[in-house]
Design an enzyme around this catalytic site. Sequence first.
Site, PDB file in Angstrom:
ATOM      1  N   HIS A 147       0.786  -1.217   0.138  1.00  0.00           N
ATOM      2  CA  HIS A 147      -0.057  -0.193  -0.123  1.00  0.00           C
ATOM      3  C   HIS A 147       0.896   1.352   0.071  1.00  0.00           C
ATOM      4  O   HIS A 147       1.940   1.205   0.612  1.00  0.00           O
ATOM      5  CB  HIS A 147      -0.967  -0.013   1.196  1.00  0.00           C
ATOM      6  N   ASP A 183      -7.896  -3.852  -0.950  1.00  0.00           N
ATOM      7  CA  ASP A 183      -8.233  -4.279  -2.115  1.00  0.00           C
ATOM      8  C   ASP A 183      -8.456  -5.668  -2.802  1.00  0.00           C
ATOM      9  O   ASP A 183      -9.270  -6.233  -3.224  1.00  0.00           O
ATOM     10  CB  ASP A 183      -7.764  -3.395  -3.166  1.00  0.00           C
TER      11      ASP A 183
END
Length: 434
Positions: A312, A369
Amino acid sequence: MSTSGKNHTVTMTDNASGKSAEFPVMHGSAGVPVVDIRSFNKEFGLFTYDPGYTATGSCQSKITFIDGDKGILLYRGYPIEQLSEHSDYMESCYLLLYGELPTAEEKAKFSYDISHHTMVHDQITNFFRGFRRDAHPMAVMCGVVGALSAFYHDSLDIEDPWHRKVASYRLIAKMPTIAAWAYKYTIGQPFVYPRNDMGYAENFLHMCFSTPAEEYKVDPVVAKTLDLIFTLHADHEQNASASTVRLAGSTGANPYACIAAGIAALWGPSHGGANEQVLNMLEEIGTVDKVPAMVARAKDPNDSFRLFGFGHRVYKNFDPRATVIGKAAHEVLDILGVHDPLLEVAVELERIALEDEYFIQRRLYPNVDFYSGFILKAMGFPVSMFTALFAIGRTVGWIAQWNELIEDPEQKINRPRQLYIGEPSRDYVPVDKR
């Protein structure tokens, strides 16, 4: 550059001119301090250069805090892990909007108000019929949400707190209706109107998957998991879409236009479209037996293949949202009895990422995600709806950020500077002499 004192300043010196100036260091309640460089241009006649504003604080905020190194995400000071376990989306919405958790009475009133704003003006249905049937749901949402300002003239005065409150409630309430109708329109089914007797996530699922032909019962496990996904996506500090909402809001634009701008920013594959990329990646891999070869390609610096859903931009440790949703993913898939080859691929990729030294050393853990994509697929949503669902959950965060901007006396119209690298001043040459 040098520093001094507890409430210290930073001294900067221009080596060319020899001029020095002091700039105050501002300390928040948590996180990295920032240098107040508002007078930098006045002192040195220079601007700072920070592509993507990755080292620039654009505002003061009380809403959300992230510590990427420690894997911390707080809504108004409350850890996302505690909110995910003990709270729900409506309570988190109230918290983000008002700064405190609601009492039982306040929560009931807030939930009631939201549920009674879920209907949209009947003429808005005409907007949907103007789109092609194969239009992406995010394209539809951009247009329809922006058009709400043409129907709700009674909540456009951004200086009026009551107008802002009404607009805020309307946007949170109507976003699921608009998203569900965008989905129904693409599959050629009639619109299903919202019901006030259902919870937020339950109502959305009913609008998406029920038809007039037969009764549809929403699975409470699915509704609870979707509510969790909305909670995990409710806000995420000064991300690209929140910054876009703030930028649009700094001009004095109405809230519906600002949130439509946020939807447009979220649509980008590097932001809200990441979970779509995860599913596309899983489809490219295809079957579990091909996972090792694809992981080897991902490790090869000379191969352009990428594994999406790992690591991330902000979190240099485990994404705390992924910790929560990863557990929920396995539970809901077991309960639904879903047997999908792509989900098996995802589970194998997850196993490798959590055990392989290559991923561990680089802190390439599965992020939110990665998990949300295959949960939504198991629920029956097509890939094209993934970002639309993200937009539903994030709406309250955008609104909280917009409200904070409007109420901040230090905020002004956003106007970034640039480093011009084009042609210098030159004289016009007539066309016959070029």
